[in-house]
Design a protein around this motif. Sequence first.
Motif, PDB file in Angstrom:
ATOM      1  N   GLY A  24       0.782  -1.235   0.000  1.00 58.49           N
ATOM      2  CA  GLY A  24       0.000   0.000   0.000  1.00 58.49           C
ATOM      3  C   GLY A  24       0.807   1.274   0.000  1.00 58.49           C
ATOM      4  N   GLU A  25       2.136   1.171  -0.176  1.00 62.45           N
ATOM      5  CA  GLU A  25       2.999   2.350  -0.128  1.00 62.45           C
ATOM      6  C   GLU A  25       3.703   2.590  -1.460  1.00 62.45           C
ATOM      7  N   VAL A  26       4.196   3.809  -1.619  1.00 57.15           N
ATOM      8  CA  VAL A  26       5.118   4.142  -2.698  1.00 57.15           C
ATOM      9  C   VAL A  26       6.353   4.779  -2.079  1.00 57.15           C
ATOM     10  N   VAL A  27       7.446   4.782  -2.813  1.00 56.88           N
ATOM     11  CA  VAL A  27       8.633   5.538  -2.416  1.00 56.88           C
ATOM     12  C   VAL A  27       8.693   6.799  -3.260  1.00 56.88           C
ATOM     13  N   VAL A  28       8.898   7.927  -2.593  1.00 55.64           N
ATOM     14  CA  VAL A  28       9.008   9.213  -3.264  1.00 55.64           C
ATOM     15  C   VAL A  28      10.435   9.725  -3.131  1.00 55.64           C
ATOM     16  N   ASP A  29      11.051  10.076  -4.255  1.00 54.78           N
ATOM     17  CA  ASP A  29      12.326  10.786  -4.238  1.00 54.78           C
ATOM     18  C   ASP A  29      12.009  12.241  -3.912  1.00 54.78           C
ATOM     19  N   VAL A  30      12.475  12.697  -2.778  1.00 51.87           N
ATOM     20  CA  VAL A  30      12.052  13.989  -2.239  1.00 51.87           C
ATOM     21  C   VAL A  30      12.736  15.144  -2.974  1.00 51.87           C
ATOM     22  N   THR A  31      11.920  16.064  -3.454  1.00 48.66           N
ATOM     23  CA  THR A  31      12.412  17.317  -4.027  1.00 48.66           C
ATOM     24  C   THR A  31      12.497  18.395  -2.955  1.00 48.66           C
ATOM     25  N   ALA A  32      11.462  18.484  -2.129  1.00 43.38           N
ATOM     26  CA  ALA A  32      11.418  19.493  -1.068  1.00 43.38           C
ATOM     27  C   ALA A  32      10.554  18.996   0.072  1.00 43.38           C
ATOM     28  N   VAL A  64       9.011  12.885  -6.690  1.00 41.82           N
ATOM     29  CA  VAL A  64       8.662  12.016  -7.811  1.00 41.82           C
ATOM     30  C   VAL A  64       8.661  10.568  -7.324  1.00 41.82           C
ATOM     31  N   ILE A  65       7.627   9.819  -7.656  1.00 38.42           N
ATOM     32  CA  ILE A  65       7.538   8.413  -7.251  1.00 38.42           C
ATOM     33  C   ILE A  65       8.619   7.605  -7.967  1.00 38.42           C
ATOM     34  N   SER A  66       9.402   6.855  -7.173  1.00 44.14           N
ATOM     35  CA  SER A  66      10.468   6.038  -7.750  1.00 44.14           C
ATOM     36  C   SER A  66      10.218   4.544  -7.588  1.00 44.14           C
ATOM     37  N   ALA A  67       9.231   4.168  -6.752  1.00 46.00           N
ATOM     38  CA  ALA A  67       8.890   2.742  -6.582  1.00 46.00           C
ATOM     39  C   ALA A  67       7.449   2.650  -6.108  1.00 46.00           C
ATOM     40  N   VAL A  68       6.776   1.616  -6.549  1.00 45.81           N
ATOM     41  CA  VAL A  68       5.378   1.393  -6.181  1.00 45.81           C
ATOM     42  C   VAL A  68       5.270   0.024  -5.518  1.00 45.81           C
ATOM     43  N   GLY A  69       4.731  -0.004  -4.300  1.00 45.35           N
ATOM     44  CA  GLY A  69       4.633  -1.241  -3.559  1.00 45.35           C
ATOM     45  C   GLY A  69       3.433  -2.084  -3.938  1.00 45.35           C
ATOM     46  N   PRO A  70       3.351  -3.310  -3.397  1.00 44.84           N
ATOM     47  CA  PRO A  70       2.227  -4.200  -3.676  1.00 44.84           C
ATOM     48  C   PRO A  70       0.898  -3.571  -3.265  1.00 44.84           C
ATOM     49  N   GLY A  71      -0.122  -3.814  -4.063  1.00 42.24           N
ATOM     50  CA  GLY A  71      -1.461  -3.367  -3.717  1.00 42.24           C
ATOM     51  C   GLY A  71      -1.761  -1.925  -4.061  1.00 42.24           C
ATOM     52  N   VAL A  72      -0.820  -1.208  -4.643  1.00 37.98           N
ATOM     53  CA  VAL A  72      -1.046   0.196  -4.991  1.00 37.98           C
ATOM     54  C   VAL A  72      -1.542   0.281  -6.425  1.00 37.98           C
ATOM     55  N   THR A  73      -2.655   0.947  -6.597  1.00 35.58           N
ATOM     56  CA  THR A  73      -3.178   1.205  -7.941  1.00 35.58           C
ATOM     57  C   THR A  73      -3.366   2.701  -8.120  1.00 35.58           C
ATOM     58  N   GLY A  74      -3.357   3.145  -9.365  1.00 32.09           N
ATOM     59  CA  GLY A  74      -3.612   4.555  -9.659  1.00 32.09           C
ATOM     60  C   GLY A  74      -2.395   5.453  -9.544  1.00 32.09           C
ATOM     61  N   HIS A  76       2.094   5.677 -10.427  1.00 32.38           N
ATOM     62  CA  HIS A  76       3.127   5.062 -11.250  1.00 32.38           C
ATOM     63  C   HIS A  76       4.471   5.739 -11.025  1.00 32.38           C
ATOM     64  N   VAL A  77       5.535   5.009 -11.334  1.00 34.34           N
ATOM     65  CA  VAL A  77       6.883   5.555 -11.249  1.00 34.34           C
ATOM     66  C   VAL A  77       6.997   6.753 -12.188  1.00 34.34           C
ATOM     67  N   GLY A  78       7.601   7.820 -11.697  1.00 36.30           N
ATOM     68  CA  GLY A  78       7.750   9.038 -12.478  1.00 36.30           C
ATOM     69  C   GLY A  78       6.677  10.078 -12.218  1.00 36.30           C
ATOM     70  N   GLU A  79       5.652   9.706 -11.441  1.00 34.14           N
ATOM     71  CA  GLU A  79       4.550  10.639 -11.149  1.00 34.14           C
ATOM     72  C   GLU A  79       5.013  11.711 -10.162  1.00 34.14           C
TER      73      GLU A  79
END
Length: 320
Positions: A24-32, A64-74, A76-79
Amino acid sequence: MHAIVIEDKQLVWAEVPDPEAAEGEVVVDVTATAVNRADVLQRQGFYPPPPGAPEFPGLECSGVISAVGPGVTGHHVGERVCALLAGGGYAERVAVPAGQLLPVPTGLSLVESAALPEVACTVWSNVVDRDRLRSGETLLVHGGGSGIGTFAIQLGVALGATVLVTAREEKHERLRALGAALTIDYRSQDFVHEVLEHTGGRGADVVLDIMGAKYLARNIEALAPEGRITVIGMQGGRSAELDLGKLMAKRGRISSTSLRARPVADKARIAAGVRDQVWPLVAAGFVKPVIHTAFPMAEAAAAHELLESSDHLGKILLLS
């Protein structure tokens, strides 16, 4: 990756393990990210992160999202997104429950959007969702020059309310430019007298309070019949005597909330409400992030020093 860790109440830029996206999680590369009063309290040892949250400070971010974990929909990487966090924003990457993600509002840069998630979710969940501020009512905001305050002024005005604020006198001109109908210098003026005079003796329908104990009795004095007080901070202490007779005579209500420790599902509901009800106001230009300045994330200590001085107006950002 690198993150700001707390060592002996000091902020240190250090190498730490990379986060991974759980169910249910994503990884975000933090800009700010942005500096909040809770971060200062955590550094001082008074406000530890809730169980399971990252140990690093930081209650919001953009990136920017760099990884999408199991169970996450809607998603994507690069968002490009901004996000409400339980902690971990002072880092190059952070894992975020997908329900706490928000799109970057139309018309804002990725950096600017980092100034919004915590204040938008805090103000909306209290002033709108809990206290049901309506057009034609009066909103009293304490700490009008803070990130919370500058956002609450704009949102209140956009909802058709009259907004009154307490703040240092040197900030008044800019707060009136944001839409405040009355600015009160809390150091030299009695806000109860000023509020009652401005409202013809009626008082404020909704009070958003960061002070806690110090202002409790006076908030009740300044409250309109059927008024609602929400305490979201304890800068003026945590323990005070309450005159229930005065509160009952006004048929008033007092509540207190904390956003950080709420369940993930509740935060997702709040984020959805902000996306549906607040983001269109941002896109239309009725509500804008107020950013005082930005520091490199490795200089977080200087950002904390500025926040503690209260010499800022609006948000202080940290850039990854």
